[in-house]
Write a protein that holds these residues in place. Structure first.
Motif, PDB file in Angstrom:
ATOM      1  N   ILE A   1      -7.668  -7.463 -12.034  1.00  0.00           N
ATOM      2  CA  ILE A   1      -7.569  -6.905 -10.688  1.00  0.00           C
ATOM      3  C   ILE A   1      -8.864  -6.167 -10.405  1.00  0.00           C
ATOM      4  CG2 ILE A   1      -6.303  -4.948 -11.671  1.00  0.00           C
ATOM      5  CD1 ILE A   1      -5.060  -4.503  -8.933  1.00  0.00           C
TER       6      ILE A   1
ATOM      7  N   SER B   1     -11.325   4.078  -6.941  1.00  0.00           N
ATOM      8  CA  SER B   1     -11.017   3.945  -5.516  1.00  0.00           C
ATOM      9  C   SER B   1     -10.676   5.255  -4.814  1.00  0.00           C
ATOM     10  CB  SER B   1      -9.837   2.978  -5.347  1.00  0.00           C
ATOM     11  OG  SER B   1      -8.673   3.517  -5.968  1.00  0.00           O
TER      12      SER B   1
ATOM     13  N   ASP C   1      -9.279  -2.617  -0.586  1.00  0.00           N
ATOM     14  CA  ASP C   1      -8.124  -3.366  -1.063  1.00  0.00           C
ATOM     15  C   ASP C   1      -8.452  -3.938  -2.441  1.00  0.00           C
ATOM     16  OD1 ASP C   1      -9.868  -5.436  -0.580  1.00  0.00           O
ATOM     17  OD2 ASP C   1      -8.521  -6.587   0.705  1.00  0.00           O
ATOM     18  N   PHE C   2      -7.618  -4.860  -2.903  1.00  0.00           N
ATOM     19  CA  PHE C   2      -7.794  -5.411  -4.246  1.00  0.00           C
ATOM     20  C   PHE C   2      -7.905  -6.925  -4.202  1.00  0.00           C
ATOM     21  CE2 PHE C   2      -5.438  -1.444  -4.661  1.00  0.00           C
ATOM     22  CZ  PHE C   2      -6.203  -0.765  -5.605  1.00  0.00           C
TER      23      PHE C   2
ATOM     24  N   ILE D   1      -1.327   3.702  -5.929  1.00  0.00           N
ATOM     25  CA  ILE D   1      -1.127   2.450  -6.652  1.00  0.00           C
ATOM     26  C   ILE D   1       0.125   2.641  -7.491  1.00  0.00           C
ATOM     27  CG2 ILE D   1      -2.097   0.774  -8.259  1.00  0.00           C
ATOM     28  CD1 ILE D   1      -4.858   2.013  -7.687  1.00  0.00           C
TER      29      ILE D   1
ATOM     30  N   LEU E   1      -8.359   2.190 -11.933  1.00  0.00           N
ATOM     31  CA  LEU E   1      -8.587   1.793 -10.545  1.00  0.00           C
ATOM     32  C   LEU E   1      -8.515   2.992  -9.612  1.00  0.00           C
ATOM     33  CD1 LEU E   1      -6.405  -1.446 -10.536  1.00  0.00           C
ATOM     34  CD2 LEU E   1      -8.903  -1.369 -10.375  1.00  0.00           C
TER      35      LEU E   1
ATOM     36  N   TYR F   1     -11.103  -3.810  -7.498  1.00  0.00           N
ATOM     37  CA  TYR F   1     -11.068  -3.020  -6.264  1.00  0.00           C
ATOM     38  C   TYR F   1     -12.278  -3.346  -5.405  1.00  0.00           C
ATOM     39  CZ  TYR F   1     -11.256   0.899  -3.029  1.00  0.00           C
ATOM     40  OH  TYR F   1     -11.309   1.671  -1.889  1.00  0.00           O
ATOM     41  N   ARG F   2     -12.047  -3.588  -4.108  1.00  0.00           N
ATOM     42  CA  ARG F   2     -13.133  -3.831  -3.166  1.00  0.00           C
ATOM     43  C   ARG F   2     -13.297  -2.596  -2.292  1.00  0.00           C
ATOM     44  NH1 ARG F   2     -12.472  -9.563  -0.215  1.00  0.00           N
ATOM     45  NH2 ARG F   2     -10.531  -8.587   0.531  1.00  0.00           N
TER      46      ARG F   2
END
Length: 305
Positions: A101, A36, A109-110, A7, A32, A103-104
């Protein structure tokens, strides 16, 4: 090329010191990264004097080699120019002036959240192009756990050799005190005026109070539209987003478009003649009175002490 687990955060500097909005984004990127399994990378321009075009060119070259998962920019003059130039040159999507924002993990992804309809609703944006690019205003992610280390995983962009594509270059920096004063995003104390200030001259006492407190002035859209102060000082949905330690709202009604730009201030002090104005609903302290009498009294007390 497969997306890397990085990132990137574009770090803007002033006098070789990272700007506050960049530090906020780097801290968020580190959060993040833990969630992630990615790595937060602070990315610096080749030099502080590098033009937006040269930064876009350098970023484009680095992206083709390393393919980061996402790049975060401050919603600043430079950040907007570079992020827009980058998305145009690489045909990428962008989520601009976001408020969050997410995180998925399933999609790796975001998702990006940004206010719409003057802050009345939030839109969720999913970008299908990579790297995912987004920008955020100062104060979106307040620093709660200290200043992040900008040296860890640091990346300095390499100047592009494609000079033919660079149509501008920095010749000289001329200090502009007025321009520096209008950088309200980094101010820890803001004295903001609205329609109740009454005139351009009405901002004189606000300036004096701000100077005595070591802060800066700001304004609502109404004051800007009246021509009393430059749009550079405007706070709100159509202006700048700020999150100072102390925010004086002087003669400001507290309409939602203004509130979305300053609601994250640590302490909000409202001064207004009308006790029913919505600004008092979000203020930590309220003074019902004429700002033209209250402000001079505050100035007098500060000078005496």
């Amino acid at each position: 090329m497969k997306n890397s687990n990085n990132i990137w955060v574009f770090i803007e500097t002033l006098n070789n010191q990272p700007k506050h909005v960049s530090l906020e984004l780097l801290a968020k990127a580190m959060e993040l990264a833990k969630e992630s399994g990615m790595t937060a990378v602070p990315v610096f321009a080749p030099s502080e004097s590098a033009s937006p075009e040269s930064i876009v060119s350098a970023l484009s070259a680095s992206i083709s080699e390393e393919a980061p998962a996402a790049i975060l920019f401050g919603f600043t003059s430079l950040g907007k120019e570079v992020s827009a130039g980058l998305t145009a040159s690489l045909n990428l999507g962008i989520a601009s002036d976001c408020s969050n924002i997410i995180y998925r993990s399933a999609e790796k992804d975001f998702l990006f959240i940004r206010p719409t309809f003057d802050g009345k609703l939030n839109a969720t944006i999913s970008l299908t192009t990579f790297p995912q690019i987004a920008s955020f205003s100062a104060g979106t992610f307040p620093l709660e756990n200290g200043v992040p280390d900008t040296e860890a995983n640091k990346k300095v962009l390499t100047s592009s050799d494609d000079t033919a594509s660079i149509r501008s270059k920095l010749i000289e920096i001329i200090e502009d005190s007025a321009l520096a004063d209008s950088n309200i995003e980094d101010a820890s104390i803001l004295v903001a005026g609205g329609r109740g200030v009454g005139s351009a001259e009405g901002f004189d006492s606000l300036r004096e109070l701000a100077r005595l407190l070591g802060g800066n002035i700001a304004a609502s859209r109404a004051a800007v539209e009246e021509g009393w102060i430059s749009k550079d000082y405007q706070v709100g949905a159509t202006g700048k987003t700020v999150a100072p330690k102390v925010y004086f709202a002087c003669g400001i009604s507290g309409a939602l478009p203004h509130v979305v730009g300053m609601k994250d201030s640590e302490i909000i002090i409202a001064i207004n003649t009308n006790a029913s104005e919505p600004i008092f609903d979000i203020a930590h302290y309220g003074i019902v009175g004429d700002l033209h009498k209250v402000i001079p009294e505050l100035i007098k007390i500060i000078k005496e002490r």
